[in-house]
Design a protein around this motif. Sequence first.
Motif, short mmCIF file in Angstrom:
data_model
loop_
_atom_site.label_atom_id
_atom_site.label_comp_id
_atom_site.label_asym_id
_atom_site.label_seq_id
_atom_site.Cartn_x
_atom_site.Cartn_y
_atom_site.Cartn_z
N THR A 159 -7.55 3.60 -1.28
CA THR A 159 -8.04 2.53 -0.42
C THR A 159 -6.88 1.59 -0.15
O THR A 159 -6.20 1.13 -1.07
N LEU A 160 -6.63 1.35 1.14
CA LEU A 160 -5.53 0.50 1.56
C LEU A 160 -6.05 -0.74 2.25
O LEU A 160 -7.15 -0.73 2.82
N ASP A 161 -5.25 -1.79 2.24
CA ASP A 161 -5.59 -2.99 2.99
C ASP A 161 -5.24 -2.77 4.46
O ASP A 161 -4.35 -1.96 4.78
N PRO A 162 -5.89 -3.48 5.37
CA PRO A 162 -5.62 -3.27 6.80
C PRO A 162 -4.17 -3.51 7.21
O PRO A 162 -3.69 -2.91 8.16
N ASP A 163 -3.46 -4.38 6.49
CA ASP A 163 -2.07 -4.66 6.86
C ASP A 163 -1.07 -3.68 6.25
O ASP A 163 0.12 -3.79 6.48
N GLU A 164 -1.55 -2.69 5.52
CA GLU A 164 -0.65 -1.69 4.91
C GLU A 164 -0.43 -0.51 5.86
O GLU A 164 -0.60 0.65 5.49
N CYS A 180 -12.58 2.61 8.12
CA CYS A 180 -12.84 1.33 7.46
C CYS A 180 -13.89 1.50 6.36
O CYS A 180 -14.78 2.35 6.47
N ALA A 185 -13.29 -4.43 5.50
CA ALA A 185 -12.26 -5.17 4.78
C ALA A 185 -11.08 -4.30 4.36
O ALA A 185 -9.96 -4.79 4.25
N ARG A 186 -11.30 -3.01 4.12
CA ARG A 186 -10.23 -2.12 3.65
C ARG A 186 -10.32 -0.78 4.38
O ARG A 186 -11.23 -0.57 5.17
N ARG A 187 -9.40 0.13 4.08
CA ARG A 187 -9.35 1.44 4.73
C ARG A 187 -9.45 2.56 3.69
O ARG A 187 -8.59 2.66 2.81
#
Length: 196
Positions: A159-164, A180, A185-187
């Motif tokens: 799980t990654l953050d959107p800005d990663e 999403c 909130a995350r990917r």
Amino acid sequence: MASKRAGRVLIALGALCIIAAAVLLCHNRAEERRADDAAQSAMPAVVQGIAEARAVRTNTAPARDPDSGVEADGERYLGFLSLPSLSLELPVLYDWDGVKLQSAPCRYSGSLAAGALVLGAHNYSYHFGGIAKLAPGDAVYFTDGNGDIHAYTVALTETLDPDEVDAMIETDYPLTLFTCTYGGARRVTVRCEAQK
């Protein structure tokens, strides 16, 4: 008297919140059905386009670039994705934008030829909503515009953050699928390696 009035106001606000939630749920379900219908109605045209491209190929003609895709119903598709463990087969649009993403998974970055192909889709239940259920070892297949099948195996899910974005696209894995999380909130990110 004031407490009764405040109680009525709170009850009315609660009722409005419930109504708003119901309207939003209905809207989201309708949007999900439209997306599923769009993807499923495109599949026969994509498969037909791939079959026609394959029929043109001869023993003397070289194969086209696997990233050339195929035209179907006025759109360009990279090919189609098969996720047998989720019972899904989905057309994949050649490139990404917000409107296209509402109808089918899209190529976010990378290529079949060079590797590091990243495909994104909404978390609709009939798109990538279930990819978090994919387990290491599950098979994933991508059929390109030439009709060639690229076979992969799920290696891991993260799980990654959107800005990663760099972490998403700068990878040694030849195929990545992402969507999403519920709420956005995350990917959820599924990394796949080539089948051996």
